[in-house]
Design a protein around this motif. Structure first.
Motif, PDB file in Angstrom:
ATOM      1  N   GLU A 221     -33.187  10.717 -42.959  1.00  0.00           N
ATOM      2  CA  GLU A 221     -32.085  10.286 -43.821  1.00  0.00           C
ATOM      3  C   GLU A 221     -30.748  10.779 -43.275  1.00  0.00           C
ATOM      4  O   GLU A 221     -29.758  10.034 -43.236  1.00  0.00           O
ATOM      5  CB  GLU A 221     -32.287  10.820 -45.234  1.00  0.00           C
ATOM      6  CG  GLU A 221     -33.518  10.298 -45.951  1.00  0.00           C
ATOM      7  CD  GLU A 221     -33.645  10.881 -47.345  1.00  0.00           C
ATOM      8  OE1 GLU A 221     -32.761  11.671 -47.743  1.00  0.00           O
ATOM      9  OE2 GLU A 221     -34.616  10.538 -48.052  1.00  0.00           O
ATOM     10  N   ARG A 225     -27.730   8.522 -41.730  1.00  0.00           N
ATOM     11  CA  ARG A 225     -26.436   8.493 -42.404  1.00  0.00           C
ATOM     12  C   ARG A 225     -25.294   8.748 -41.414  1.00  0.00           C
ATOM     13  O   ARG A 225     -24.275   8.052 -41.423  1.00  0.00           O
ATOM     14  CB  ARG A 225     -26.424   9.530 -43.521  1.00  0.00           C
ATOM     15  CG  ARG A 225     -25.197   9.434 -44.441  1.00  0.00           C
ATOM     16  CD  ARG A 225     -25.343  10.335 -45.642  1.00  0.00           C
ATOM     17  NE  ARG A 225     -26.519   9.977 -46.433  1.00  0.00           N
ATOM     18  CZ  ARG A 225     -27.463  10.836 -46.785  1.00  0.00           C
ATOM     19  NH1 ARG A 225     -27.378  12.102 -46.420  1.00  0.00           N
ATOM     20  NH2 ARG A 225     -28.492  10.429 -47.511  1.00  0.00           N
ATOM     21  N   HIS A 228     -25.083   5.803 -38.852  1.00  0.00           N
ATOM     22  CA  HIS A 228     -24.556   4.594 -39.503  1.00  0.00           C
ATOM     23  C   HIS A 228     -23.044   4.699 -39.674  1.00  0.00           C
ATOM     24  O   HIS A 228     -22.323   3.706 -39.491  1.00  0.00           O
ATOM     25  CB  HIS A 228     -25.238   4.408 -40.855  1.00  0.00           C
ATOM     26  CG  HIS A 228     -24.802   3.180 -41.591  1.00  0.00           C
ATOM     27  ND1 HIS A 228     -25.101   1.913 -41.165  1.00  0.00           N
ATOM     28  CD2 HIS A 228     -24.073   3.036 -42.734  1.00  0.00           C
ATOM     29  CE1 HIS A 228     -24.582   1.033 -42.011  1.00  0.00           C
ATOM     30  NE2 HIS A 228     -23.959   1.690 -42.958  1.00  0.00           N
ATOM     31  N   THR A 229     -22.563   5.879 -40.000  1.00  0.00           N
ATOM     32  CA  THR A 229     -21.118   6.095 -40.116  1.00  0.00           C
ATOM     33  C   THR A 229     -20.415   5.848 -38.784  1.00  0.00           C
ATOM     34  O   THR A 229     -19.271   5.399 -38.755  1.00  0.00           O
ATOM     35  CB  THR A 229     -20.836   7.534 -40.597  1.00  0.00           C
ATOM     36  OG1 THR A 229     -21.472   7.739 -41.861  1.00  0.00           O
ATOM     37  CG2 THR A 229     -19.345   7.785 -40.745  1.00  0.00           C
ATOM     38  N   PRO A 250     -28.712   4.533 -46.039  1.00  0.00           N
ATOM     39  CA  PRO A 250     -27.506   3.738 -46.303  1.00  0.00           C
ATOM     40  C   PRO A 250     -27.799   2.245 -46.183  1.00  0.00           C
ATOM     41  O   PRO A 250     -28.684   1.825 -45.424  1.00  0.00           O
ATOM     42  CB  PRO A 250     -26.534   4.191 -45.208  1.00  0.00           C
ATOM     43  CG  PRO A 250     -27.064   5.488 -44.709  1.00  0.00           C
ATOM     44  CD  PRO A 250     -28.541   5.428 -44.881  1.00  0.00           C
TER      45      PRO A 250
END
Length: 404
Positions: A221, A225, A228-229, A250
């Protein structure tokens, strides 16, 4: 890359709110010396001086660029604005910023922004390509092009004119060669065409980093995250459906179950596995990691990382070498170099979020062919770029970023 999707969204919102107000786009095309932003940075403005999205500096030039948007619409032509950041800021703002560079910014009318979405699609196709702007001297109209492919015979260059006059044969040949150079170096650059006929700004449409996270535990996770950012394409894979569905990811991060039939090799074959791809093994199960590592190392991916100790990593590599040898595939030095075990930079943190940050940072460093050290200790310039990139028929000393 410079947020084509975000710029297109901002342009669509602006036109919906103020349909009668025209838009303009500023692009940082060249830098001499030091600059907060690098070539390819963009700023979306309108002809009433509003700053809508993006940035071409640390905040000191945007208002002045926006104030000139109406002028380019009146002329109907792009113009190049040059700011000497060592002295011009005193004139513009009444203070100096102690910058050490000169910024060349191309400001152009933006009657149509649909090409931004197409540019994003070319990036995601992972076939190579570039965004090209030809600024001609004289009365001929400037030309904007999207080029898809062109890096190899499998995906020959397809040139799509977005706006402007028709290209000559000489211009077409020169642009295809420049696109190949940009795709290899991964760097945008400005280039003066011979005969003083104009200049070209070429920006490679490099594929987003594709991160394949194996193991749907709590750490996945956090990895997902952060990645993905960063704008990466992220997939979490696991053979345990309940665990895969139970983690919080996300929106936009993919989940992929792995069946016993397809196994690691089949799962990776269905995902991007080029030099801009990375595999992070987080399962904590020796045999599972061994199977995935055996499948991943022979692929032309740019990075493979394994969570765990150095001793465990050495044991895994020994087992993988034996597995590959039994199938007739020797473990090469290139495979060894792409393996990072333990995963991550030495940032010092011990909690799961710190480990994820260290791993994602290491992948970013590897994809940019950087060591990941302190910038204050770097002796060469911070930004690896050359004012006049070599063409592919000239020798290039360093390996391309993200090479497998």
């Amino acid at each position: 890359m410079n947020g084509f999707a975000e710029l297109a969204h901002a342009a669509a919102v602006a036109k919906a709110v103020r349909p009668d107000v025209a838009l303009a786009l500023a692009t940082l095309v060249d830098v001499e010396g030091s600059s907060y932003r690098q070539p390819g940075a963009r700023l979306l403005v309108d002809t009433e001086g509003r700053i809508l999205a993006g940035a071409v500096s640390g905040g000191c030039l945007e208002a002045d660029v926006a104030a000139r948007a109406a002028d380019v619409w009146t002329s109907g032509r792009a113009t190049t604005l040059t700011y000497d950041l060592r002295t011009d800021l005193e004139t513009i703002w009444g203070f100096g910023a102690a910058c050490d560079g000169v910024a060349h910014i191309q400001l152009e009318p933006l009657p149509d922004f649909s090409w931004m979405e197409e540019a994003e699609l070319i990036r995601k196709s992972r076939h190579g390509g570039a965004l090209v702007m030809l600024i001609r001297t004289g009365e001929s109209k400037d030309v904007r092009l999207l080029v898809e492919g062109g890096t190899d015979t499998t995906h020959p260059a397809v040139i799509k004119k977005v706006s402007g006059d028709t290209l000559t044969e000489q211009e077409t040949a020169a642009i295809v060669e420049l696109v190949r150079t940009a795709d290899r170096t991964g760097l945008p650059f400005a280039h003066q065409l011979p005969g003083d006929v104009g200049s070209v700004f070429v920006e490679p449409l490099s594929a987003p980093i594709a991160l394949h996270i194996v193991g749907a535990g709590r750490g996945a996770e956090l990895f997902a995250r952060i990645a993905h950012t960063m704008g990466w394409s992220v997939t979490v894979l696991d053979h345990r459906p309940a665990l895969l569905e139970g983690i919080q990811l996300p929106t936009g991060v993919a989940r992929q179950g792995v069946s016993a039939t397809e196994g690691p090799a089949g799962a990776l074959a269905a995902l991007p596995h080029d030099g801009r791809s990375a595999v992070a093994l987080l399962t904590h199960v020796f045999d599972v990691d061994c199977a995935w590592l055996t499948a991943a190392l022979p692929l032309p991916v740019g990075y493979v990382g394994v969570l765990g100790s150095r001793a465990r990593g050495a044991q895994l590599l020994e087992a993988v070498e034996a597995s590959l040898a039994s199938s007739g595939t020797p473990l090469t030095e290139r495979m060894r170099r792409k393996l990072h075990a333990p995963i991550g930079l030495d940032l010092g943190g011990e909690d799961p979020a710190s480990i994820a940050l260290a791993a994602v940072s290491e992948i970013e460093a590897v994809m940019h062919a950087r060591p990941g050290g302190f910038l204050r200790e770097r002796q060469s310039p911070i930004h690896t770029r050359t004012p006049s990139p070599r063409l592919l028929n000239q020798p290039i000393d360093s390996e391309e970023p993200g090479a497998a």
